[in-house]
Design an enzyme around this catalytic site. Structure first.
Site, PDB file in Angstrom:
ATOM      1  N   ASP A  32     -20.750 -12.335  20.372  1.00  0.00           N
ATOM      2  CA  ASP A  32     -20.463 -10.992  20.877  1.00  0.00           C
ATOM      3  C   ASP A  32     -21.087 -10.870  22.262  1.00  0.00           C
ATOM      4  O   ASP A  32     -21.979 -11.645  22.620  1.00  0.00           O
ATOM      5  CB  ASP A  32     -21.035  -9.922  19.927  1.00  0.00           C
ATOM      6  CG  ASP A  32     -20.345  -8.576  20.073  1.00  0.00           C
ATOM      7  OD1 ASP A  32     -19.522  -8.232  19.204  1.00  0.00           O
ATOM      8  OD2 ASP A  32     -20.618  -7.864  21.069  1.00  0.00           O
ATOM      9  N   ALA A  58       0.029  -9.368  10.316  1.00  0.00           N
ATOM     10  CA  ALA A  58      -0.293  -8.068  10.914  1.00  0.00           C
ATOM     11  C   ALA A  58      -0.681  -7.005   9.892  1.00  0.00           C
ATOM     12  O   ALA A  58      -1.167  -5.944  10.288  1.00  0.00           O
ATOM     13  CB  ALA A  58       0.897  -7.571  11.740  1.00  0.00           C
ATOM     14  N   ASN A  59      -0.467  -7.256   8.607  1.00  0.00           N
ATOM     15  CA  ASN A  59      -0.896  -6.282   7.601  1.00  0.00           C
ATOM     16  C   ASN A  59      -1.623  -6.999   6.470  1.00  0.00           C
ATOM     17  O   ASN A  59      -1.263  -6.909   5.304  1.00  0.00           O
ATOM     18  CB  ASN A  59       0.280  -5.457   7.076  1.00  0.00           C
ATOM     19  CG  ASN A  59       1.368  -6.302   6.422  1.00  0.00           C
ATOM     20  OD1 ASN A  59       1.596  -7.438   6.821  1.00  0.00           O
ATOM     21  ND2 ASN A  59       2.035  -5.753   5.428  1.00  0.00           N
ATOM     22  N   ALA A  95      -7.064  -9.303  15.084  1.00  0.00           N
ATOM     23  CA  ALA A  95      -6.733  -8.277  16.087  1.00  0.00           C
ATOM     24  C   ALA A  95      -5.240  -8.235  16.390  1.00  0.00           C
ATOM     25  O   ALA A  95      -4.828  -7.597  17.357  1.00  0.00           O
ATOM     26  CB  ALA A  95      -7.514  -8.546  17.372  1.00  0.00           C
ATOM     27  N   ARG A 142       0.835  -1.200   0.000  1.00  0.00           N
ATOM     28  CA  ARG A 142       0.000   0.000   0.000  1.00  0.00           C
ATOM     29  C   ARG A 142       0.874   1.256   0.000  1.00  0.00           C
ATOM     30  O   ARG A 142       2.077   1.197   0.248  1.00  0.00           O
ATOM     31  CB  ARG A 142      -0.910   0.002   1.225  1.00  0.00           C
ATOM     32  CG  ARG A 142      -2.017  -1.035   1.179  1.00  0.00           C
ATOM     33  CD  ARG A 142      -2.778  -1.118   2.484  1.00  0.00           C
ATOM     34  NE  ARG A 142      -1.995  -1.726   3.558  1.00  0.00           N
ATOM     35  CZ  ARG A 142      -2.421  -1.920   4.793  1.00  0.00           C
ATOM     36  NH1 ARG A 142      -3.647  -1.537   5.130  1.00  0.00           N
ATOM     37  NH2 ARG A 142      -1.652  -2.485   5.701  1.00  0.00           N
ATOM     38  N   LYS A 169       1.434   2.038   7.294  1.00  0.00           N
ATOM     39  CA  LYS A 169       1.759   1.256   8.474  1.00  0.00           C
ATOM     40  C   LYS A 169       2.623   2.049   9.456  1.00  0.00           C
ATOM     41  O   LYS A 169       3.218   3.075   9.112  1.00  0.00           O
ATOM     42  CB  LYS A 169       2.475  -0.033   8.080  1.00  0.00           C
ATOM     43  CG  LYS A 169       1.568  -1.040   7.401  1.00  0.00           C
ATOM     44  CD  LYS A 169       0.335  -1.380   8.224  1.00  0.00           C
ATOM     45  CE  LYS A 169       0.653  -2.172   9.485  1.00  0.00           C
ATOM     46  NZ  LYS A 169      -0.566  -2.426  10.305  1.00  0.00           N
ATOM     47  N   SER A 171     -21.358 -14.206  23.969  1.00  0.00           N
ATOM     48  CA  SER A 171     -19.965 -14.618  24.181  1.00  0.00           C
ATOM     49  C   SER A 171     -19.596 -14.587  25.657  1.00  0.00           C
ATOM     50  O   SER A 171     -19.017 -13.620  26.152  1.00  0.00           O
ATOM     51  CB  SER A 171     -19.026 -13.691  23.388  1.00  0.00           C
ATOM     52  OG  SER A 171     -17.688 -14.102  23.549  1.00  0.00           O
ATOM     53  N   TYR A 197      -1.323   4.670  10.502  1.00  0.00           N
ATOM     54  CA  TYR A 197      -1.703   3.705  11.532  1.00  0.00           C
ATOM     55  C   TYR A 197      -0.535   3.537  12.493  1.00  0.00           C
ATOM     56  O   TYR A 197       0.623   3.484  12.079  1.00  0.00           O
ATOM     57  CB  TYR A 197      -2.026   2.342  10.914  1.00  0.00           C
ATOM     58  CG  TYR A 197      -3.353   2.281  10.196  1.00  0.00           C
ATOM     59  CD1 TYR A 197      -4.548   2.466  10.888  1.00  0.00           C
ATOM     60  CD2 TYR A 197      -3.421   2.017   8.835  1.00  0.00           C
ATOM     61  CE1 TYR A 197      -5.771   2.410  10.234  1.00  0.00           C
ATOM     62  CE2 TYR A 197      -4.633   1.950   8.166  1.00  0.00           C
ATOM     63  CZ  TYR A 197      -5.804   2.151   8.872  1.00  0.00           C
ATOM     64  OH  TYR A 197      -7.010   2.090   8.216  1.00  0.00           O
ATOM     65  N   HIS A 217      -1.154   1.796  16.222  1.00  0.00           N
ATOM     66  CA  HIS A 217      -1.404   0.632  17.089  1.00  0.00           C
ATOM     67  C   HIS A 217      -0.365   0.569  18.219  1.00  0.00           C
ATOM     68  O   HIS A 217       0.389  -0.390  18.361  1.00  0.00           O
ATOM     69  CB  HIS A 217      -1.374  -0.660  16.270  1.00  0.00           C
ATOM     70  CG  HIS A 217      -2.368  -0.685  15.145  1.00  0.00           C
ATOM     71  ND1 HIS A 217      -3.721  -0.792  15.359  1.00  0.00           N
ATOM     72  CD2 HIS A 217      -2.195  -0.605  13.796  1.00  0.00           C
ATOM     73  CE1 HIS A 217      -4.346  -0.796  14.194  1.00  0.00           C
ATOM     74  NE2 HIS A 217      -3.449  -0.673  13.238  1.00  0.00           N
ATOM     75  N   ASP A 231      -2.775  -6.671  15.160  1.00  0.00           N
ATOM     76  CA  ASP A 231      -2.188  -5.327  15.222  1.00  0.00           C
ATOM     77  C   ASP A 231      -2.288  -4.732  16.625  1.00  0.00           C
ATOM     78  O   ASP A 231      -1.474  -3.886  17.008  1.00  0.00           O
ATOM     79  CB  ASP A 231      -2.889  -4.380  14.234  1.00  0.00           C
ATOM     80  CG  ASP A 231      -2.221  -4.371  12.867  1.00  0.00           C
ATOM     81  OD1 ASP A 231      -1.014  -4.642  12.797  1.00  0.00           O
ATOM     82  OD2 ASP A 231      -2.908  -4.091  11.879  1.00  0.00           O
ATOM     83  N   GLU A 242      -6.264   4.853  13.465  1.00  0.00           N
ATOM     84  CA  GLU A 242      -7.179   3.909  14.103  1.00  0.00           C
ATOM     85  C   GLU A 242      -7.908   4.467  15.315  1.00  0.00           C
ATOM     86  O   GLU A 242      -8.832   3.814  15.829  1.00  0.00           O
ATOM     87  CB  GLU A 242      -6.454   2.614  14.503  1.00  0.00           C
ATOM     88  CG  GLU A 242      -5.518   2.722  15.702  1.00  0.00           C
ATOM     89  CD  GLU A 242      -4.117   3.179  15.334  1.00  0.00           C
ATOM     90  OE1 GLU A 242      -3.236   3.142  16.220  1.00  0.00           O
ATOM     91  OE2 GLU A 242      -3.893   3.568  14.167  1.00  0.00           O
TER      92      GLU A 242
END
Length: 371
Positions: free
Chosen positions: A198, A299-300, A268, A15, A75, A220, A94, A96, A270, A118
């Site tokens: 959930d 992770a990406n 999840a 990207r 990233k 959940s 991003y 994280h 990241d 994010e």
């Protein structure tokens, strides 16, 4: 403002922070844009297209980090990039940070003003700069999971949709947000036996109404999770706490309950991952087997479909980039509280509460950063 966009250097990250079209919008507004040569190659955008959009092509990233007032990326900055960041510079990408102590320490040390895609919020309470990548990752998680389920990749040898006379795979999606919704949509479309889990009754009602008989919903709690995971062929981890580390909803002990060759896909990762046994992997080596369970923790993920992802991302990041460039980051944030929620680090301080709490930093309140 002088805005720079370097080529992404994370493993298999194709990207780019700015498309030629976004570049043209910035230059039309009177800003200068520097693009590292080859930065757009992964989406099929040539240097010539950026030049036609008004950008200047630079040979190496050092010039961008040394001269540009704002650096736009996709990233999180890698260690060599973090070493080039400087005080007073704006980093828009991003991040994280909550599960990444090393990156946070480097950003604090640099003095940079770091705005995280994010954690920018939206009028409806969502995360609009994260949403398109969550949509991509949710859909890709089923593709990745289906491949990992193949026997040649260590999986159970199960086809997601089955065939007439043979039951389809059981897919458990943990989390009914954007990632989980898109994962369930893909899995149901392929004919899998899908259950969405959930803890929010309103989320369960919403997804249940949408999918009707094509997917089931389940609350959940620990007992239900253990039972569902033990029966699953594929588990999608789609749990998010904005800006904070993801909770570990599937423990190591649960792996003993699972079918050998079942697959865990941790979207999840990241944010540290929502499976206790998760560790980040790359597109070059995307899976590993632990306790006879296949783990996919890239992770990406959206970087693999770089063109789709880049254009989807630019659609939502460009308006804020224009405001920051036109007004300066402080004035842009004073006028837009949703953009202000994206400020994570400023001038040697952590400004985002969840990151400060997770990593033990004193919090610089947003109002003080904007003063």
């Amino acid at each position: 403002m002088l805005i720079g966009c370097p080529r992404e250097i994370k493993n298999r990250e194709y990207r780019v922070g700015l498309t030629p079209e976004s570049t043209k919008e910035l230059t039309r507004n009177g800003h200068q844009v520097w693009i590292e040569t080859g930065a757009g190659a992964g989406i099929g955008a040539e240097d010539r297209e950026y030049i036609e959009a008004g950008a200047q092509i630079v040979d190496r990233p050092e010039a961008i980090f040394a001269e540009c007032e704002m650096v736009v990326k996709v990233k999180e900055p890698q260690p060599e990039e973090r070493a080039r960041l400087r005080e007073g510079q704006i980093l828009y990408t991003y991040l994280h940070l909550a599960p990444d102590a090393a990156q946070t320490a480097d950003l604090v040390k640099s003095g940079v003003t770091a705005i995280a895609y994010e954690t920018v919020t939206g009028a409806g309470g969502g995360l609009p700069l994260l949403k398109p990548m969550s949509q991509v990752a949710g859909r890709m998680s089923i593709q990745a999971g289906a491949t990992a389920l193949e026997k040649v990749h260590g999986g159970r040898g199960v086809l997601l949709g089955g065939v007439p006379g043979v039951m389809p795979a059981k897919v458990i999606v943990i989390g009914g947000g954007v990632v989980g919704f898109n994962a369930a949509q893909m899995a149901a479309g392929l004919g899998a036996d899908v259950t969405i889990m959930d803890r929010n009754p309103e989320v369960l009602e919403r997804v249940g109404t949408h999918f009707e008989s094509r997917a089931k919903t389940r609350f959940s709690n620990q007992a239900n999770l253990e039972e569902a995971v033990s029966e699953a062929d594929l588990v999608i981890g789609a749990v998010l706490i904005p800006g904070a580390s993801a909770p570990k909803v599937v423990t190591r002990a649960m792996l003993d309950m699972m079918k050998p060759g079942a697959v865990l896909v941790d979207v999840a990762i990241d944010q540290g991952g929502c499976f206790e046994t998760s560790r980040a992997t790359t597109h070059d080596d995307p899976t590993y087997v632990l306790e006879h369970i296949v783990h996919y923790c890239v992770a990406n993920m959206p970087g693999a479909v770089a063109r789709t992802s880049t254009y989807a991302l630019n659609n939502v990041t460009l308006p804020h980039a224009l405001r920051i460039a036109d007004l300066g980051w402080r004035e842009a944030m004073r006028r837009d509280a949703h953009l202000a929620a994206g400020l994570n680090v400023h001038a040697g301080h952590v400004t985002y509460p969840a990151v400060a709490s997770e990593l033990g930093y004193d919090l610089l309140p947003l109002e003080d950063a904007l003063a």
